[in-house]
Design a protein around this motif. Sequence first.
Motif, PDB file in Angstrom:
ATOM      1  N   ALA A   1      55.323  -6.637 -32.837  1.00 45.27           N
ATOM      2  CA  ALA A   1      54.376  -7.219 -33.658  1.00 45.27           C
ATOM      3  C   ALA A   1      52.951  -6.685 -33.550  1.00 45.27           C
ATOM      4  O   ALA A   1      52.489  -6.134 -32.537  1.00 45.27           O
ATOM      5  CB  ALA A   1      54.385  -8.794 -33.033  1.00 45.27           C
ATOM      6  N   ASP A   2      52.517  -6.827 -34.768  1.00 41.71           N
ATOM      7  CA  ASP A   2      51.004  -6.074 -34.774  1.00 41.71           C
ATOM      8  C   ASP A   2      50.080  -7.354 -34.751  1.00 41.71           C
ATOM      9  O   ASP A   2      50.192  -8.322 -35.715  1.00 41.71           O
ATOM     10  CB  ASP A   2      50.679  -5.459 -36.226  1.00 41.71           C
ATOM     11  CG  ASP A   2      49.289  -5.008 -36.437  1.00 41.71           C
ATOM     12  OD1 ASP A   2      48.862  -4.101 -35.550  1.00 41.71           O
ATOM     13  OD2 ASP A   2      48.608  -5.539 -37.221  1.00 41.71           O
ATOM     14  N   TYR A   3      49.060  -7.452 -33.903  1.00 44.08           N
ATOM     15  CA  TYR A   3      48.026  -8.479 -33.847  1.00 44.08           C
ATOM     16  C   TYR A   3      46.693  -7.930 -33.715  1.00 44.08           C
ATOM     17  O   TYR A   3      46.456  -6.765 -32.690  1.00 44.08           O
ATOM     18  CB  TYR A   3      48.414  -9.267 -32.811  1.00 44.08           C
ATOM     19  CG  TYR A   3      47.442 -10.539 -32.591  1.00 44.08           C
ATOM     20  CD1 TYR A   3      46.908 -11.262 -33.815  1.00 44.08           C
ATOM     21  CD2 TYR A   3      46.782 -10.657 -31.524  1.00 44.08           C
ATOM     22  CE1 TYR A   3      45.964 -12.259 -33.725  1.00 44.08           C
ATOM     23  CE2 TYR A   3      45.814 -11.986 -31.404  1.00 44.08           C
ATOM     24  CZ  TYR A   3      45.443 -12.611 -32.281  1.00 44.08           C
ATOM     25  OH  TYR A   3      44.799 -13.629 -32.550  1.00 44.08           O
TER      26      TYR A   3
ATOM     27  N   ASP B   1      49.578  -2.640 -31.875  1.00 42.68           N
ATOM     28  CA  ASP B   1      51.310  -2.931 -31.720  1.00 42.68           C
ATOM     29  C   ASP B   1      51.583  -3.295 -30.691  1.00 42.68           C
ATOM     30  O   ASP B   1      51.477  -2.815 -29.460  1.00 42.68           O
ATOM     31  CB  ASP B   1      51.784  -1.697 -32.159  1.00 42.68           C
ATOM     32  CG  ASP B   1      51.815  -1.175 -33.702  1.00 42.68           C
ATOM     33  OD1 ASP B   1      51.683  -2.108 -34.723  1.00 42.68           O
ATOM     34  OD2 ASP B   1      51.584  -0.083 -33.732  1.00 42.68           O
ATOM     35  N   TYR B   2      52.193  -4.672 -30.495  1.00 40.60           N
ATOM     36  CA  TYR B   2      52.678  -5.169 -29.245  1.00 40.60           C
ATOM     37  C   TYR B   2      54.337  -5.269 -29.266  1.00 40.60           C
ATOM     38  O   TYR B   2      54.860  -5.551 -30.116  1.00 40.60           O
ATOM     39  CB  TYR B   2      52.286  -6.686 -28.996  1.00 40.60           C
ATOM     40  CG  TYR B   2      50.835  -6.707 -28.728  1.00 40.60           C
ATOM     41  CD1 TYR B   2      50.389  -6.492 -27.513  1.00 40.60           C
ATOM     42  CD2 TYR B   2      49.831  -6.957 -29.749  1.00 40.60           C
ATOM     43  CE1 TYR B   2      48.966  -6.825 -27.229  1.00 40.60           C
ATOM     44  CE2 TYR B   2      48.528  -6.996 -29.711  1.00 40.60           C
ATOM     45  CZ  TYR B   2      47.970  -7.190 -28.408  1.00 40.60           C
ATOM     46  OH  TYR B   2      46.724  -6.980 -28.070  1.00 40.60           O
TER      47      TYR B   2
ATOM     48  N   VAL C   1      57.274  -7.354 -27.565  1.00 38.76           N
ATOM     49  CA  VAL C   1      57.272  -8.891 -26.975  1.00 38.76           C
ATOM     50  C   VAL C   1      58.636  -8.751 -26.172  1.00 38.76           C
ATOM     51  O   VAL C   1      59.953  -8.450 -26.913  1.00 38.76           O
ATOM     52  CB  VAL C   1      57.343 -10.049 -28.005  1.00 38.76           C
ATOM     53  CG1 VAL C   1      57.537 -11.424 -27.461  1.00 38.76           C
ATOM     54  CG2 VAL C   1      56.087  -9.989 -28.789  1.00 38.76           C
TER      55      VAL C   1
ATOM     56  N   VAL D   1      54.056  -9.977 -23.110  1.00 41.13           N
ATOM     57  CA  VAL D   1      53.423  -9.226 -24.332  1.00 41.13           C
ATOM     58  C   VAL D   1      52.973  -8.135 -23.813  1.00 41.13           C
ATOM     59  O   VAL D   1      51.689  -8.223 -22.889  1.00 41.13           O
ATOM     60  CB  VAL D   1      52.530 -10.137 -25.280  1.00 41.13           C
ATOM     61  CG1 VAL D   1      51.914  -9.397 -26.203  1.00 41.13           C
ATOM     62  CG2 VAL D   1      53.307 -11.427 -25.469  1.00 41.13           C
TER      63      VAL D   1
ATOM     64  N   VAL E   1      45.364 -12.522 -26.783  1.00 37.22           N
ATOM     65  CA  VAL E   1      46.528 -12.931 -27.013  1.00 37.22           C
ATOM     66  C   VAL E   1      47.290 -14.242 -26.754  1.00 37.22           C
ATOM     67  O   VAL E   1      48.114 -14.615 -27.272  1.00 37.22           O
ATOM     68  CB  VAL E   1      47.611 -11.919 -26.168  1.00 37.22           C
ATOM     69  CG1 VAL E   1      49.174 -11.959 -26.115  1.00 37.22           C
ATOM     70  CG2 VAL E   1      47.258 -10.503 -26.936  1.00 37.22           C
TER      71      VAL E   1
ATOM     72  N   GLY F   1      47.070 -15.986 -31.623  1.00 44.39           N
ATOM     73  CA  GLY F   1      47.887 -15.010 -30.897  1.00 44.39           C
ATOM     74  C   GLY F   1      49.397 -15.262 -30.761  1.00 44.39           C
ATOM     75  O   GLY F   1      50.373 -14.255 -31.263  1.00 44.39           O
TER      76      GLY F   1
ATOM     77  N   LEU G   1      52.434 -13.344 -32.899  1.00 44.27           N
ATOM     78  CA  LEU G   1      53.224 -12.554 -32.270  1.00 44.27           C
ATOM     79  C   LEU G   1      54.745 -13.095 -32.214  1.00 44.27           C
ATOM     80  O   LEU G   1      55.615 -12.512 -31.590  1.00 44.27           O
ATOM     81  CB  LEU G   1      52.792 -12.267 -30.716  1.00 44.27           C
ATOM     82  CG  LEU G   1      51.549 -11.787 -30.458  1.00 44.27           C
ATOM     83  CD1 LEU G   1      50.949 -11.807 -28.967  1.00 44.27           C
ATOM     84  CD2 LEU G   1      51.930 -10.080 -30.793  1.00 44.27           C
TER      85      LEU G   1
END
Length: 138
Positions: free
Chosen positions: A25-27, A31-32, A34, A56, A126, A131, A135
């Motif tokens: 996921a992008d936040y 780029d994260y 999970v 995360v 996050v 967040g 995510l």
Amino acid sequence: MLTASDLEINVLEFRQRAFQFERLADYEGTDYAVFSRTETESESRFRPRLLHLRLVVPQAWIVYDEPNDLLAIARDGTTVPVRLSEPVVEVGAERREFSEQGIPWRRGDGPNGAFVYAPAELADTVLTPEGFAALGLA
């Protein structure tokens, strides 16, 4: 940087537990990855409940530890950290802030009773309702 397909076929060791890849996921421009894990609360309780854990991590921080055939977390994205054996602590007994693999972490209360782990330096962003939604945790 590892791809989603690399992450899907390996587990990530964190807090002496194995976490499975869930999604990318992008936040806020990062780029994260999970990861998730479900475990049973203390077996000593009369009616233990299921605990849902989410981890995360910036995707760039995840490295493949080939000799141990698992994923690890390295802030520089290249150096595989030294694996240390520590006793497993029940989630309810853990401190909310701790160090793991040389990185400060924070555990927050996520949606639907889940516990969410994030690097302390990113936790204020996050571990928020915004967040969680971005995510895919809400």
